[in-house]
Design a protein around this motif. Sequence first.
Motif, mmCIF file in Angstrom:
data_model
loop_
_atom_site.group_PDB
_atom_site.id
_atom_site.type_symbol
_atom_site.label_atom_id
_atom_site.label_comp_id
_atom_site.label_asym_id
_atom_site.label_seq_id
_atom_site.Cartn_x
_atom_site.Cartn_y
_atom_site.Cartn_z
ATOM 1 N N UNK A 29 24.810 -20.669 24.818
ATOM 2 C CA UNK A 29 26.064 -19.992 24.495
ATOM 3 C C UNK A 29 25.856 -18.825 23.546
ATOM 4 N N UNK A 30 26.750 -17.862 23.625
ATOM 5 C CA UNK A 30 26.633 -16.646 22.803
ATOM 6 C C UNK A 30 26.579 -16.955 21.314
ATOM 7 N N UNK A 31 27.361 -17.930 20.853
ATOM 8 C CA UNK A 31 27.380 -18.254 19.417
ATOM 9 C C UNK A 31 26.017 -18.767 18.962
ATOM 10 N N UNK A 32 25.389 -19.669 19.719
ATOM 11 C CA UNK A 32 24.055 -20.156 19.334
ATOM 12 C C UNK A 32 23.010 -19.056 19.458
ATOM 13 N N UNK A 33 23.150 -18.202 20.469
ATOM 14 C CA UNK A 33 22.214 -17.081 20.585
ATOM 15 C C UNK A 33 22.309 -16.225 19.328
ATOM 16 N N UNK A 34 23.534 -15.932 18.895
ATOM 17 C CA UNK A 34 23.735 -15.114 17.692
ATOM 18 C C UNK A 34 23.178 -15.821 16.445
ATOM 19 N N UNK A 35 23.566 -17.095 16.265
ATOM 20 C CA UNK A 35 23.232 -17.802 15.023
ATOM 21 C C UNK A 35 21.799 -18.308 14.978
ATOM 22 N N UNK A 36 21.321 -18.856 16.094
ATOM 23 C CA UNK A 36 19.989 -19.473 16.092
ATOM 24 C C UNK A 36 18.887 -18.511 16.546
ATOM 25 N N UNK A 37 18.989 -18.027 17.785
ATOM 26 C CA UNK A 37 17.906 -17.195 18.321
ATOM 27 C C UNK A 37 17.769 -15.868 17.578
ATOM 28 N N UNK A 38 18.890 -15.179 17.400
ATOM 29 C CA UNK A 38 18.854 -13.845 16.791
ATOM 30 C C UNK A 38 19.044 -13.871 15.280
ATOM 31 N N UNK A 39 19.579 -14.964 14.760
ATOM 32 C CA UNK A 39 19.796 -15.114 13.319
ATOM 33 C C UNK A 39 18.654 -15.868 12.669
ATOM 34 N N UNK A 40 18.678 -17.190 12.776
ATOM 35 C CA UNK A 40 17.676 -18.020 12.096
ATOM 36 C C UNK A 40 16.246 -17.739 12.562
ATOM 37 N N UNK A 41 16.048 -17.627 13.868
ATOM 38 C CA UNK A 41 14.681 -17.441 14.373
ATOM 39 C C UNK A 41 14.124 -16.051 14.094
ATOM 40 N N UNK A 42 14.971 -15.056 14.043
ATOM 41 C CA UNK A 42 14.508 -13.705 13.711
ATOM 42 C C UNK A 42 14.580 -13.459 12.204
ATOM 43 N N UNK A 43 15.127 -14.412 11.470
ATOM 44 C CA UNK A 43 15.194 -14.296 10.020
ATOM 45 C C UNK A 43 13.808 -14.170 9.415
ATOM 46 N N UNK A 44 13.655 -13.273 8.494
ATOM 47 C CA UNK A 44 12.359 -13.043 7.866
ATOM 48 C C UNK A 44 11.534 -11.983 8.576
ATOM 49 N N UNK A 93 16.894 -0.945 19.079
ATOM 50 C CA UNK A 93 16.472 0.055 18.086
ATOM 51 C C UNK A 93 17.372 0.005 16.855
ATOM 52 N N UNK A 94 18.680 -0.057 17.083
ATOM 53 C CA UNK A 94 19.622 -0.127 15.958
ATOM 54 C C UNK A 94 19.430 -1.412 15.153
ATOM 55 N N UNK A 95 19.207 -2.521 15.842
ATOM 56 C CA UNK A 95 19.020 -3.800 15.145
ATOM 57 C C UNK A 95 17.721 -3.802 14.343
ATOM 58 N N UNK A 96 16.671 -3.217 14.882
ATOM 59 C CA UNK A 96 15.414 -3.111 14.134
ATOM 60 C C UNK A 96 15.619 -2.298 12.864
ATOM 61 N N UNK A 97 16.351 -1.194 12.967
ATOM 62 C CA UNK A 97 16.616 -0.357 11.794
ATOM 63 C C UNK A 97 17.347 -1.140 10.712
ATOM 64 N N UNK A 98 18.270 -1.992 11.111
ATOM 65 C CA UNK A 98 19.061 -2.789 10.163
ATOM 66 C C UNK A 98 18.355 -4.066 9.724
ATOM 67 N N UNK A 99 17.350 -4.501 10.492
ATOM 68 C CA UNK A 99 16.708 -5.782 10.206
ATOM 69 C C UNK A 99 17.617 -6.953 10.520
ATOM 70 N N UNK A 100 18.518 -6.773 11.468
ATOM 71 C CA UNK A 100 19.476 -7.813 11.844
ATOM 72 C C UNK A 100 19.697 -7.730 13.351
ATOM 73 N N UNK A 101 19.215 -8.754 14.055
ATOM 74 C CA UNK A 101 19.286 -8.769 15.518
ATOM 75 C C UNK A 101 20.553 -9.448 16.033
ATOM 76 N N UNK A 102 21.360 -10.013 15.181
ATOM 77 C CA UNK A 102 22.546 -10.760 15.626
ATOM 78 C C UNK A 102 23.524 -9.942 16.477
ATOM 79 N N UNK A 103 23.709 -8.639 16.232
ATOM 80 C CA UNK A 103 24.623 -7.882 17.095
ATOM 81 C C UNK A 103 24.219 -7.868 18.574
ATOM 82 N N UNK A 104 22.951 -8.156 18.877
ATOM 83 C CA UNK A 104 22.530 -8.209 20.280
ATOM 84 C C UNK A 104 23.265 -9.293 21.061
#
Length: 183
Positions: free
Chosen positions: A56-71, A21-32
């Motif tokens: 790994x956590x770093x790729x999850x943050x950067x790729x899955x939750x960052x780049x892939x959720x970008x936009x 919920x917090x990440x949706x409000x911010x439009x940034x899922x990387x903290x997950x």
Amino acid sequence: MPAFPREEMEAMVARWLEANRRCEERGDWRPLADLYTEDATYGWNIGPDQDFMAVGRAEIRDLALGAEMGGLDGWTYPYQRILIDEGNGEVVGFWKQVADAVRPDGTPYEVPGIGGSWFRYAGDGRWSWQRDWFDLGNVTAVFVEMMKAGVLSDGMRRRLDRAAAGRPIPGYYRRGESPVPLW
């Protein structure tokens, strides 16, 4: 597969939903990413010939939750139902994909069908893996509809341009070649 107390897993799910919920409000899922183990994996299928996998956590943050959720800032993923299997340490959540843009009739752009996530709990308030599923055809149809209506976000346009450029995209693998299998 380890068993966990039901109360512990329910607390993890509640923590996950609040963090979402917090990440949706911010439009940034990387903290997950903080809710995964250091060596966790997160993947999904992208059609008959391709899978996505972050290791790994770093790729999850950067790729899955960052780049892939970008936009997808402004989109929400409301969970409709969650099933907890404390005996196997697994959780399955069914969610919708709802854009913040609306059609001329006032209804939101929403991906039809069922999307979901399957998690393995590792204990200590963290997931050891996550696998998602969604209907790529329905996702594509909604993005095309939004593109025609001129309501795609700049971030989503950049993401689609990246996909159309024909260059390798980090985390994308030919089916069966990802560093960790989906199954």
